[in-house]
Design a protein around this motif. Structure first.
Motif, short mmCIF file in Angstrom:
data_model
loop_
_atom_site.label_atom_id
_atom_site.label_comp_id
_atom_site.label_asym_id
_atom_site.label_seq_id
_atom_site.Cartn_x
_atom_site.Cartn_y
_atom_site.Cartn_z
N ASN A 125 0.81 -1.23 0.00
CA ASN A 125 0.00 0.00 0.00
C ASN A 125 0.84 1.28 0.00
O ASN A 125 0.39 2.34 0.43
N TYR B 258 -4.75 -7.21 5.65
CA TYR B 258 -4.70 -5.86 5.11
C TYR B 258 -5.16 -5.87 3.66
O TYR B 258 -4.48 -6.43 2.80
N THR C 215 -5.31 -0.93 -1.05
CA THR C 215 -6.12 0.24 -1.38
C THR C 215 -6.30 0.29 -2.89
O THR C 215 -5.47 -0.22 -3.66
N GLU C 216 -7.39 0.91 -3.31
CA GLU C 216 -7.64 1.01 -4.73
C GLU C 216 -6.54 1.80 -5.44
O GLU C 216 -6.08 1.40 -6.52
N TYR D 212 -11.86 -4.13 -7.55
CA TYR D 212 -11.02 -2.98 -7.89
C TYR D 212 -11.01 -2.69 -9.40
O TYR D 212 -10.57 -1.61 -9.81
N ARG E 25 -9.99 -5.07 10.42
CA ARG E 25 -9.56 -4.91 9.03
C ARG E 25 -10.12 -6.06 8.21
O ARG E 25 -10.33 -7.16 8.71
N LYS F 93 -12.38 -7.53 4.44
CA LYS F 93 -13.53 -7.41 3.55
C LYS F 93 -14.35 -8.69 3.62
O LYS F 93 -13.78 -9.78 3.70
#
Length: 398
Positions: A170, A198, A201-202, A240, A333, A335
């Motif tokens: 990231n 983790y 990020t996009e 993403y 953290r 998804k």
């Protein structure tokens, strides 16, 4: 109290795991049962493998039917299960070609070879370096270990494969700083699992993809743990909109049988491995491919992705509520159904042990994170039951 199963295992099995003192015997749905008949709610799924839960009758029948026909014939010949499984992987990913392996580690090995072969074909022997991420985990073989960014795992086995450079996950500038004229690929997990759960990020993932396209480097995304629906998308990178050149899969792709795969986009498929460059005796045999094929069928039939998005959102809410309630829980953290709770000020291993005593199976990620990777068929009621057992496990008297 002594256990004859455990005592015998310690006599004959190489001690490379510090196993928990339980002997599991069978599973049903989202529950496991030990040899004494005690029930456990499973929120580990065999380390993100048993996405369909246990004893799914359609899945087990597909394996029984294939056993009666053919389990192995080698890759010198075609079989219908291999073709069917490959077709479903390609369709689900939108990529081009697949190579079936025996494990996730072997999938990583194949991906690394494909990346280096692509660079060799276009640029010769001097373009071989690969950028990997610190705190990553890609497997235990020498090649996979070489791109695993954790010295604890690496030190006893050095020297490892040369030409590996490490960047910070990231942190796009960190990746840029590691690029040289010799770089042929970047490898990373779409969601780091063992490193502490983790998600990428996009901006980072899209930035790395742009760097790879600009410099004709291949992007390898490791989806061994976070793929196959665990984030609510069949593959985590699909959320993403960043398609890799090579993707690695395993774990839930077979839901219990030993199978993995690396999947190549058109550019990598056309420009890398040729006949004689790579192989496997058992990989892609009819038995495991019958499992893969049935897994994809059942994901569609049982609306697995929809369940992950619905129940995964509820799991997220409940874990966030725990963070608000307990000072020693630093943050959540993750998804969907790959989640982590970072624990501070107390040993996370003790919580896992107490959870097991309370009939809840959990695992850790690193030294301070509780990891939640349950079967993807769990319900909101299962989440409530998990929370109740977990909270009891937080108390010293549990």
């Amino acid at each position: 109290m002594s256990n004859p199963y455990i005592e015998k295992a310690e006599e004959v099995i190489l001690h490379t795991y510090n196993r928990y003192p339980v002997v599991f015997d069978r599973g049903e749905g989202v529950h496991l049962y030990d040899v004494d008949g005690r029930e456990y709610l499973d929120f580990a799924a065999g380390i993100a493998v048993q996405s369909l839960g246990y004893n799914n009758q359609e899945y087990t029948q597909a394996l029984k039917d294939q056993i009666d026909k053919l389990t192995h014939i080698s890759n010198l010949y075609y079989t219908a299960p291999m073709m069917e499984a490959a077709e479903k992987v390609v369709k689900a990913s939108g990529m081009s070609r697949v190579f079936f392996t025996n494990s996730g580690t072997e999938a990583i090995e194949g991906a690394l070879k494909a990346a280096r072969k692509y660079a060799y074909e276009k640029y010769g022997e001097e373009r071989y370096e690969i950028i990997a991420m610190n705190h990553s985990f890609h497997g235990r073989s020498i090649g996979a270990l070489s791109v695993t960014g954790n010295e604890k795992y690496q030190i006893p086995f050095r020297p490892l494969v040369p030409g590996i450079r490490f960047a910070e996950y990231n942190d796009l500038e960190s990746v840029k700083a590691q690029i040289t004229e010799k770089t042929c690929a970047v490898i990373l997990e779409t969601v780091q699992g063992e490193g502490g759960v983790y998600p990428a990020t996009e901006a980072f993932l899209k930035g790395v993809k742009a760097l790879c396209e600009e410099r004709d480097m291949l992007l390898i995304l490791d989806e061994i743990q976070c793929g196959m629906g665990r984030t609510g998308y069949m593959f985590a990178w699909q959320e993403y909109g960043v398609e890799p050149d090579i993707m690695t899969c395993a774990k839930a792709i077979g839901c219990g049988v030993p199978v993995g795969a690396f999947v190549l986009g058109e550019k990598a498929a056309k420009g890398s491995l040729k006949p004689g460059d790579h192989g496997t005796t058992y990989g892609g045999n009819p038995f495991v491919c019958a499992a893969v094929s049935k897994v994809f069928d059942l994901y569609e039939k049982e609306h697995i992705l929809e369940n992950v998005r619905t129940v995964g959102a509820y799991l997220t809410e409940q874990l966030d509520a725990l963070v608000e309630k307990y000072d020693f829980l630093k943050e959540r953290r993750g998804k969907g159904m790959i989640q982590g709770l970072e624990v501070t000020g107390r040993p996370v291993a003790e919580i896992v042990e107490r959870a097991l005593a309370n009939g809840l199976v959990l695992i850790t990620a690193g030294s301070s994170v509780l990891r939640f990777v349950p079967p993807l068929v769990i319900t909101k009621e299962d989440v409530d039951c998990m929370v109740e057992k977990l909270e009891r496990s937080f108390t010293a008297s549990a």
